[in-house]
Design a protein around this motif. Structure first.
Motif, PDB file in Angstrom:
ATOM      1  N   ILE A   7      13.492   1.946  10.751  1.00 14.30           N
ATOM      2  CA  ILE A   7      13.702   1.835   9.310  1.00 14.30           C
ATOM      3  C   ILE A   7      12.474   2.330   8.551  1.00 14.30           C
ATOM      4  N   VAL A   8      11.286   1.971   9.036  1.00 12.53           N
ATOM      5  CA  VAL A   8      10.059   2.440   8.390  1.00 12.53           C
ATOM      6  C   VAL A   8      10.010   3.968   8.422  1.00 12.53           C
TER       7      VAL A   8
ATOM      8  N   ILE B 131      17.258   7.869  -6.016  1.00  7.65           N
ATOM      9  CA  ILE B 131      16.887   6.456  -5.987  1.00  7.65           C
ATOM     10  C   ILE B 131      15.847   6.235  -4.893  1.00  7.65           C
ATOM     11  N   ASP B 132      14.798   5.530  -5.254  1.00  8.19           N
ATOM     12  CA  ASP B 132      13.822   5.136  -4.241  1.00  8.19           C
ATOM     13  C   ASP B 132      13.486   3.667  -4.473  1.00  8.19           C
ATOM     14  N   THR B 133      12.824   3.094  -3.545  1.00  5.70           N
ATOM     15  CA  THR B 133      12.467   1.676  -3.634  1.00  5.70           C
ATOM     16  C   THR B 133      11.204   1.484  -2.810  1.00  5.70           C
ATOM     17  N   PRO B 134      10.402   0.469  -3.127  1.00  4.34           N
ATOM     18  CA  PRO B 134       9.239   0.210  -2.270  1.00  4.34           C
ATOM     19  C   PRO B 134       9.670  -0.035  -0.832  1.00  4.34           C
ATOM     20  N   GLY B 135       8.746   0.103   0.098  1.00  2.00           N
ATOM     21  CA  GLY B 135       9.068  -0.006   1.509  1.00  2.00           C
ATOM     22  C   GLY B 135       9.510  -1.406   1.903  1.00  2.00           C
ATOM     23  N   PRO B 136       9.923  -1.549   3.153  1.00  2.00           N
ATOM     24  CA  PRO B 136      10.431  -2.841   3.628  1.00  2.00           C
ATOM     25  C   PRO B 136       9.389  -3.949   3.448  1.00  2.00           C
ATOM     26  N   PRO B 137       9.824  -5.173   3.312  1.00  2.00           N
ATOM     27  CA  PRO B 137       8.902  -6.282   3.034  1.00  2.00           C
ATOM     28  C   PRO B 137       7.914  -6.534   4.158  1.00  2.00           C
ATOM     29  N   TRP B 138       8.209  -6.053   5.365  1.00  2.00           N
ATOM     30  CA  TRP B 138       7.312  -6.344   6.487  1.00  2.00           C
ATOM     31  C   TRP B 138       6.218  -5.288   6.639  1.00  2.00           C
ATOM     32  N   THR B 139       6.211  -4.252   5.754  1.00  2.00           N
ATOM     33  CA  THR B 139       5.162  -3.226   5.852  1.00  2.00           C
ATOM     34  C   THR B 139       4.037  -3.543   4.885  1.00  2.00           C
TER      35      THR B 139
END
Ligand code: MN
Length: 309
Positions: A277-278, A301-309
């Motif tokens: 996913i990263v 559309i973009d979004t900040p990276g996954p919460p675990w990064t």
């Protein structure tokens, strides 16, 4: 449709509930907004994140589309899944990075296979005015195809079969002897049911688990009421599902052999590991060729990276 599938819905680690033999669970969806339009998210849901390979279900609307407001989802990425778009009312223009440009109308199936990566947009602005009502679902791809090529299919003609008080349109897979020509990478099915009222017997394969969602009207299944915005999960081991419609009703029955691989979902990605996913999100955010270009007037559309990064 764009997720986001968040930890709230799916958790951020791969896991799944065991399929329940003869089980019945009914739950209410969660209201959300996608592309400026109201949806009810019925799947995923902790701990039951998949039904067969089906891993996401949004009931879109019904709601109005006007020149100033509708469902407009700019280019966004997908990996490892198929998107299924099915309308009850209205029209949506699909564009993708394969070069597809397809208006979808009620009774037609849009099926986009993401594989290693695809991007698409869904537009109503300037395309359609009036009531919009439909569903978008995702199907997890198995190991054999999930790293493969992307594909887009539009199926304007689908088989129909009548059993008693029910007329079924077979979107994907088989139902009551009718078979859809739609691509299928695992053993699953999706069927729209038009019920005229009263009892109906739905023949189903005992190896499948199922989910039933009402689009219009009201049903009773296993003694529990089912209306739009709720989902009934039915475990494996049934040869038929008995439903009772209060009057004319329209419902969607999805099912499949319980998905053998735990899936990990975040935002618009269906994967197995956080690393995948990263990597996908890095490629999308950097606009690498992996996801290609979508010829849409809408902003990507973009979004900040996954919460675990
Ligand atoms: Mn999408």
């Amino acid at each position: 449709m764009s997720g986001p599938v968040s930890a709230q819905d799916a958790g951020d680690r791969p896991a799944g509930a065991d399929p329940a033999v003869d089980g019945l669970e009914v739950w209410a969806g969660r209201k959300a907004e996608v592309g400026g339009f109201g949806v009810t998210r019925l799947l995923p849901r902790r701990p039951r994140r998949t039904v067969g390979a089906w891993c996401f279900a949004d009931h879109m609307g019904p709601g109005p589309v006007s020149p100033g407001a509708g469902m407009d989802i700019g280019p966004h990425p997908h990996i490892g899944l198929q998107t299924v778009t099915w309308l009850v009312h209205g029209a949506v223009l699909h564009r993708d990075s394969l070069g597809s440009e397809q208006l979808i109308r009620p009774g037609e199936l849009n099926l986009m296979t993401a594989g290693h990566g695809v991007a698409h947009s869904e537009e109503t602005a300037g395309i359609y005015q009036g009531e919009l009502h439909g569903v978008q679902l995702w199907i997890a791809q198995p190991a054999a195809t999930r790293e493969g090529a992307a594909q887009f299919d539009h199926l304007a003609e689908l088989p129909r079969v009548e059993t008693g008080s029910c007329t079924a349109t077979v979107l994907i897979g088989e139902y009551a002897g009718a078979r859809s020509p739609a691509r299928r990478d695992t053993d699953h099915s999706g069927v729209e049911l038009h019920l005229s009222g009263g009892p109906a017997v739905l023949p189903v394969p005992p190896g499948y688990e199922h989910a039933l969602m009402v689009l219009d009207g009201a049903l009773t299944v296993g003694g529990q009421g089912l209306v739009p915005g709720r989902l009934a999960y039915l475990g494996v081991g049934r040869q038929e599902i008995l439903v009772e419609a209060d009057g004319p009703a329209r419902a969607l029955l999805i099912g499949g052999v319980p998905f053998p691989e735990p899936v990990l979902m975040w935002w618009n990605y269906v994967a197995r590991t956080r690393e995948e996913i990263v990597a996908a999100h890095r490629d999308w955010s950097a606009a690498t060729p992996r996801f290609g270009e979508v010829a849409s007037p809408l902003p990507r559309i973009d979004t900040p990276g996954p919460p675990w990064t």
